[in-house]
Design an enzyme around this catalytic site. Sequence first.
Site, PDB file in Angstrom:
ATOM      1  N   SER A 127       7.094  -0.132   6.597  1.00  0.00           N
ATOM      2  CA  SER A 127       7.083  -1.536   6.176  1.00  0.00           C
ATOM      3  C   SER A 127       8.375  -2.223   6.617  1.00  0.00           C
ATOM      4  O   SER A 127       8.630  -2.369   7.814  1.00  0.00           O
ATOM      5  CB  SER A 127       6.877  -1.595   4.656  1.00  0.00           C
ATOM      6  OG  SER A 127       6.462  -2.867   4.249  1.00  0.00           O
ATOM      7  N   HIS A 135      -0.973   1.472   1.981  1.00  0.00           N
ATOM      8  CA  HIS A 135       0.314   1.179   2.611  1.00  0.00           C
ATOM      9  C   HIS A 135       1.254   2.376   2.633  1.00  0.00           C
ATOM     10  O   HIS A 135       2.244   2.361   3.342  1.00  0.00           O
ATOM     11  CB  HIS A 135       0.969   0.010   1.867  1.00  0.00           C
ATOM     12  CG  HIS A 135       2.125  -0.615   2.579  1.00  0.00           C
ATOM     13  ND1 HIS A 135       2.045  -1.104   3.859  1.00  0.00           N
ATOM     14  CD2 HIS A 135       3.420  -0.838   2.180  1.00  0.00           C
ATOM     15  CE1 HIS A 135       3.210  -1.611   4.223  1.00  0.00           C
ATOM     16  NE2 HIS A 135       4.063  -1.440   3.227  1.00  0.00           N
ATOM     17  N   ASP A 185      -4.957  -0.813   4.051  1.00  0.00           N
ATOM     18  CA  ASP A 185      -3.674  -1.359   3.605  1.00  0.00           C
ATOM     19  C   ASP A 185      -3.856  -2.776   3.086  1.00  0.00           C
ATOM     20  O   ASP A 185      -4.340  -3.660   3.800  1.00  0.00           O
ATOM     21  CB  ASP A 185      -2.693  -1.347   4.787  1.00  0.00           C
ATOM     22  CG  ASP A 185      -1.249  -1.591   4.388  1.00  0.00           C
ATOM     23  OD1 ASP A 185      -1.014  -2.254   3.364  1.00  0.00           O
ATOM     24  OD2 ASP A 185      -0.361  -1.120   5.120  1.00  0.00           O
TER      25      ASP A 185
END
Length: 282
Positions: free
Chosen positions: A109, A260, A232
Amino acid sequence: MNARVTSRDVKVGDLTFRLHEAGTPADEAILFLHGSGPGATGLSNWERIIADLASSFYCIAPDMIGFGDSSHPDPAPQGMAAFNEVRTAALFGLLDALGLTKVHLVGNSMGGSIALLMVLQAPEKVGKVVLMGSGGAPDLPASPGLRHLREFYADPAPESLRELLRQFVYDLEPLSDRIDQVVAERMSYVVRDDVRRSHAGSFNMAPARRFFHPDELATIEHDVLVVHGRDDRIIPLAASTYFATHIPSADLYVLGQCGHWTQIEHPEKFEYLVTGFIAGEL
């Protein structure tokens, strides 16, 4: 904490990193870069992975600057772009402090965005790169989960954190035996004033955001593995498709029934991908 993982503080100029590490420094080094979110730390993202890979690699997973028990600048840089530049510069200082001239990068991320900044700024210091649910792709709408993350401090309660974690994964039920512990651990950071200040600075949406455009991605000569959970709800799969399209030596691996947090939801598969990729077996 896993017995194979140790933690210590490392000074880098005026900043201090809380560094979690496993393995032998003489082995190939992997720098694990965690994502953002309330209460996020290097250990909460990577504890199992760095313990499992310690027999083959020197694994380091710092709390990013502005997270956990690492330094929280005061005043905080405003906007994710400015804060990530500070984080990136500090990470290079950390590598110097540890005597590491080259590391492989694994970024989740926000950590994926920082991995891209590192490889663009100092490609000679980076080996192979794994991007997992990486941020930084342009022209993608913010998901409800990402908006919840950004606006968490409007209602910084354990129930809100639990609901946010539910959006991070495809199915929370398999993790239910640990969820209360995770919420408690993260809330111990959430309530701190320095953590709140860093969160507010990172998610100040007024400054311009930093996206990675095709022309700069095309300059990356490193082998890159792009990993994404098909389901996700924080960063859409389209982000990883974008990176895999524009980075010349990139491969894309998509996991079904995964959100995620690939490394938490499917740790065995994630470890197989990372070790095989670095060994050149994928």
